[in-house]
Design a protein around this motif. Structure first.
Motif, PDB file in Angstrom:
ATOM      1  N   LYS A 175      -2.576   3.836  -3.671  1.00  0.00           N
ATOM      2  CA  LYS A 175      -2.508   2.734  -4.492  1.00  0.00           C
ATOM      3  C   LYS A 175      -2.387   1.322  -3.474  1.00  0.00           C
ATOM      4  O   LYS A 175      -1.388   1.475  -2.722  1.00  0.00           O
ATOM      5  CB  LYS A 175      -1.628   2.585  -5.744  1.00  0.00           C
ATOM      6  CG  LYS A 175      -1.973   3.619  -6.671  1.00  0.00           C
ATOM      7  CD  LYS A 175      -1.105   3.330  -7.949  1.00  0.00           C
ATOM      8  CE  LYS A 175      -1.557   4.259  -8.897  1.00  0.00           C
ATOM      9  NZ  LYS A 175      -0.571   4.223 -10.349  1.00  0.00           N
ATOM     10  N   VAL A 176      -3.142   0.265  -3.640  1.00  0.00           N
ATOM     11  CA  VAL A 176      -2.773  -1.127  -3.142  1.00  0.00           C
ATOM     12  C   VAL A 176      -2.467  -1.824  -4.151  1.00  0.00           C
ATOM     13  O   VAL A 176      -3.165  -1.905  -5.200  1.00  0.00           O
ATOM     14  CB  VAL A 176      -4.084  -1.508  -2.260  1.00  0.00           C
ATOM     15  CG1 VAL A 176      -5.290  -1.509  -2.949  1.00  0.00           C
ATOM     16  CG2 VAL A 176      -3.740  -2.796  -1.667  1.00  0.00           C
ATOM     17  N   ASP A 177      -1.722  -2.807  -4.131  1.00  0.00           N
ATOM     18  CA  ASP A 177      -0.817  -3.677  -5.129  1.00  0.00           C
ATOM     19  C   ASP A 177      -0.377  -4.952  -4.654  1.00  0.00           C
ATOM     20  O   ASP A 177       0.379  -4.875  -3.540  1.00  0.00           O
ATOM     21  CB  ASP A 177       0.011  -2.978  -5.877  1.00  0.00           C
ATOM     22  CG  ASP A 177       0.622  -3.589  -7.149  1.00  0.00           C
ATOM     23  OD1 ASP A 177      -0.016  -4.418  -7.762  1.00  0.00           O
ATOM     24  OD2 ASP A 177       1.786  -3.488  -7.571  1.00  0.00           O
ATOM     25  N   PHE A 178      -0.927  -6.193  -5.269  1.00  0.00           N
ATOM     26  CA  PHE A 178      -0.192  -7.275  -4.894  1.00  0.00           C
ATOM     27  C   PHE A 178       0.821  -7.362  -5.964  1.00  0.00           C
ATOM     28  O   PHE A 178       0.649  -7.905  -7.081  1.00  0.00           O
ATOM     29  CB  PHE A 178      -1.213  -8.687  -5.201  1.00  0.00           C
ATOM     30  CG  PHE A 178      -0.647  -9.682  -4.495  1.00  0.00           C
ATOM     31  CD1 PHE A 178      -1.355 -10.093  -3.161  1.00  0.00           C
ATOM     32  CD2 PHE A 178       0.462 -10.456  -4.764  1.00  0.00           C
ATOM     33  CE1 PHE A 178      -0.666 -11.035  -2.342  1.00  0.00           C
ATOM     34  CE2 PHE A 178       1.149 -11.658  -3.966  1.00  0.00           C
ATOM     35  CZ  PHE A 178       0.434 -12.014  -2.514  1.00  0.00           C
ATOM     36  N   HIS A 179       2.082  -6.961  -5.539  1.00  0.00           N
ATOM     37  CA  HIS A 179       3.019  -6.709  -6.453  1.00  0.00           C
ATOM     38  C   HIS A 179       3.802  -7.595  -7.091  1.00  0.00           C
ATOM     39  O   HIS A 179       4.102  -7.541  -8.278  1.00  0.00           O
ATOM     40  CB  HIS A 179       4.177  -5.847  -5.607  1.00  0.00           C
ATOM     41  CG  HIS A 179       5.118  -5.036  -6.501  1.00  0.00           C
ATOM     42  ND1 HIS A 179       5.727  -3.777  -6.003  1.00  0.00           N
ATOM     43  CD2 HIS A 179       5.654  -5.318  -7.780  1.00  0.00           C
ATOM     44  CE1 HIS A 179       6.588  -3.214  -7.163  1.00  0.00           C
ATOM     45  NE2 HIS A 179       6.622  -4.243  -8.205  1.00  0.00           N
TER      46      HIS A 179
ATOM     47  N   TYR B  49       0.814  -1.135  -0.071  1.00  0.00           N
ATOM     48  CA  TYR B  49      -0.001   0.093  -0.047  1.00  0.00           C
ATOM     49  C   TYR B  49       0.868   1.220  -0.094  1.00  0.00           C
ATOM     50  O   TYR B  49       1.751   1.470   0.883  1.00  0.00           O
ATOM     51  CB  TYR B  49      -0.993   0.046   1.490  1.00  0.00           C
ATOM     52  CG  TYR B  49      -1.737   1.257   1.445  1.00  0.00           C
ATOM     53  CD1 TYR B  49      -3.111   1.490   0.483  1.00  0.00           C
ATOM     54  CD2 TYR B  49      -1.249   2.179   2.170  1.00  0.00           C
ATOM     55  CE1 TYR B  49      -3.600   2.670   0.906  1.00  0.00           C
ATOM     56  CE2 TYR B  49      -2.082   3.622   2.436  1.00  0.00           C
ATOM     57  CZ  TYR B  49      -3.147   3.703   1.629  1.00  0.00           C
ATOM     58  OH  TYR B  49      -3.776   4.842   1.688  1.00  0.00           O
ATOM     59  N   ASN B  50       0.717   2.120  -0.806  1.00  0.00           N
ATOM     60  CA  ASN B  50       1.465   3.151  -1.197  1.00  0.00           C
ATOM     61  C   ASN B  50       0.619   4.651  -1.055  1.00  0.00           C
ATOM     62  O   ASN B  50      -0.372   4.582  -1.655  1.00  0.00           O
ATOM     63  CB  ASN B  50       2.429   3.290  -2.399  1.00  0.00           C
ATOM     64  CG  ASN B  50       2.957   1.881  -2.651  1.00  0.00           C
ATOM     65  OD1 ASN B  50       2.666   1.250  -3.800  1.00  0.00           O
ATOM     66  ND2 ASN B  50       4.084   1.634  -2.030  1.00  0.00           N
ATOM     67  N   ASN B  51       1.098   5.670  -0.231  1.00  0.00           N
ATOM     68  CA  ASN B  51       0.331   6.772  -0.029  1.00  0.00           C
ATOM     69  C   ASN B  51       1.552   8.155  -0.172  1.00  0.00           C
ATOM     70  O   ASN B  51       2.193   8.268   1.039  1.00  0.00           O
ATOM     71  CB  ASN B  51      -0.577   6.688   1.241  1.00  0.00           C
ATOM     72  CG  ASN B  51      -1.466   7.884   1.316  1.00  0.00           C
ATOM     73  OD1 ASN B  51      -1.233   8.999   0.872  1.00  0.00           O
ATOM     74  ND2 ASN B  51      -2.535   7.604   1.985  1.00  0.00           N
ATOM     75  N   TYR B  52       1.585   8.635  -1.177  1.00  0.00           N
ATOM     76  CA  TYR B  52       2.489   9.593  -1.425  1.00  0.00           C
ATOM     77  C   TYR B  52       1.711  10.940  -1.819  1.00  0.00           C
ATOM     78  O   TYR B  52       0.734  11.017  -2.254  1.00  0.00           O
ATOM     79  CB  TYR B  52       3.446   9.576  -2.366  1.00  0.00           C
ATOM     80  CG  TYR B  52       4.612   8.471  -1.811  1.00  0.00           C
ATOM     81  CD1 TYR B  52       5.816   9.090  -1.532  1.00  0.00           C
ATOM     82  CD2 TYR B  52       4.380   7.043  -1.639  1.00  0.00           C
ATOM     83  CE1 TYR B  52       7.181   8.230  -1.131  1.00  0.00           C
ATOM     84  CE2 TYR B  52       5.292   6.326  -1.411  1.00  0.00           C
ATOM     85  CZ  TYR B  52       6.680   6.976  -1.096  1.00  0.00           C
ATOM     86  OH  TYR B  52       7.722   5.999  -0.537  1.00  0.00           O
ATOM     87  N   GLU B  53       2.415  12.100  -1.278  1.00  0.00           N
ATOM     88  CA  GLU B  53       1.965  13.480  -1.748  1.00  0.00           C
ATOM     89  C   GLU B  53       1.598  13.611  -3.241  1.00  0.00           C
ATOM     90  O   GLU B  53       2.467  13.036  -4.093  1.00  0.00           O
ATOM     91  CB  GLU B  53       2.647  14.519  -1.248  1.00  0.00           C
ATOM     92  CG  GLU B  53       2.782  14.813   0.333  1.00  0.00           C
ATOM     93  CD  GLU B  53       3.719  16.190   0.642  1.00  0.00           C
ATOM     94  OE1 GLU B  53       3.568  16.307   1.696  1.00  0.00           O
ATOM     95  OE2 GLU B  53       4.457  16.244  -0.205  1.00  0.00           O
TER      96      GLU B  53
END
Length: 386
Positions: A91-95, A82-86
């Protein structure tokens, strides 16, 4: 066998009956009853013998099948992010979802493969990819010489060969090894590992190489051995020292005669990659440090400032107990280091790993980016290996 024994018993019955023909009827009945008991006992013993033989045959067959399967291994790893940037959508991703398959043909000859699905789903219009990252046969010529033939990971950096989620800190792989090395990086060819002394080894490989086209972006130059252009091969050498407990020192050099694979309309771009790293662990404290740099020839690469591409990072970490560890990392990388006006991407990260099991980890980190990419945000992750 069963029929022969029964026939012999019948002959004995008839012979006994003839001898006793003149005796009284009661004696004759006793003899017949005794012979019938003998026949019944013979049949029961023969049935038991046949059952044991069948059971033994089943065990032999089962043991042979089990032995064959015992030489085949299955493993894998996966990670959810789970990535949360300015200024970016969260986004959430089963990478990654990865499966390993291996098989030992004999004591000195074995096969290994790595099959990966990225971003959960692949196909036209989808974000994901299906990739074969490794598929090689390994052979031990001796106790000190081992070779690989096929598709394998390039022997460079820290995470390129060992990148399962429980083995490193941070939800995402660090920017230096991602953009400069560029991990995960695999090629096709032949390689050898030579153990010169206890704790001292040399790796050498001749493989397919990068194809950066006319933009000279290193990560975009990975061909992934998919109908890869092989006009110009790559030659890689690494030396690794691990003789001191808790210490790993390694250095890699790779040379490729032309990173553009003799593309029309551009100059040849001979290139050298130099990478060096150190890992030192004392009790629960570990520090990792890595430096990597490309030097690329050619006026087109120089005009773009991509004739030099460099990066480095330092990462101390500490395990508080078997369940939890924390890290901090400072990193810089620049894919246009040859341009005086270009700023490096600077990254400062801190975070934790929490281990539900030594092979199952929960991750969290905060990252601040500056230089040519100003931003900040946090990442959450889950990973496993087996």
């Amino acid at each position: 066998m069963k029929k022969t024994l029964i026939a012999s018993a019948l002959v004995g019955l008839f012979t006994s009956s003839a001898v006793l023909a003149n005796n009284d009827t009661e004696e004759l009945r006793k003899v017949i009853a005794q012979q019938q008991k003998v026949l019944k006992n013979l049949e029961e013993r023969l049935d038991e013998t046949e059952q044991r033989l069948e059971a033994t045959a089943d065990q032999v067959e089962s043991s042979s099948t089990a032995s064959s399967f015992a030489k085949t291994t299955i493993g894998g790893y996966g990670e959810l992010h789970y990535n949360n940037y300015e200024d970016k959508d969260a986004k959430v991703d089963f990478h990654r979802f990865v499966l390993f398959f291996g098989h030992e043909f004999k004591n000195k000859l074995r096969f290994f493969s790595e099959f990966e699905l990225e971003h959960s789903i692949a196909g036209e219009g989808q974000d994901g990819e299906v990739e074969l990252e490794q598929a090689y046969v390994e052979y031990d010529y001796s106790d000190t010489i081992t070779t690989k033939t096929g598709l394998f990971l390039v022997p460079v950096g820290i995470i390129n060969e060992t990148h399962e989620p429980p083995t490193f800190y941070g939800v995402e792989r660090n920017g230096v090894e991602k953009n400069i090395i560029p991990a995960t990086w695999w090629e096709a060819g032949v390689a050898g590992n030579f153990k010169l002394a206890p704790g001292l080894a040399v790796d050498a490989a001749i493989t397919s190489g990068l194809n950066v086209g006319n933009d000279y972006k290193i990560r975009g130059g990975r061909q992934k051995v998919s109908n890869a252009s092989a006009e110009n091969l790559a030659y890689t050498g690494r030396i690794k020292y691990t003789a001191i407990l808790g210490l790993e020192l390694a250095a890699t050099v790779q040379y490729q005669t032309d990173l553009t694979q003799s593309a029309a309309g551009v100059d040849d771009a001979a290139a050298i990659l130099i990478e060096a790293h150190a890992i030192y662990q004392v009790n629960n404290f570990t520090v990792r440090a890595l430096y990597a740099a490309w030097n690329i020839c050619g006026k087109e690469a120089k005009a773009l400032g991509r004739d030099e591409q460099t990066g480095w990072y330092v990462e101390p970490s500490y395990m508080f107990n078997e369940k939890m560890g924390a890290f901090a990392r400072y990193a810089e990388y620049n894919n246009e280091a040859g341009a005086s006006s270009s700023d490096a991407v600077e990254s400062t990260s801190v975070g934790i790993n929490y281990y539900l099991h030594e092979n199952v980890v929960l991750k969290a980190d905060f990252e601040e980016l500056s230089g040519s990419n100003d931003s900040q945000g946090f990442n959450l992750g889950f990973g496993y290996q087996f």
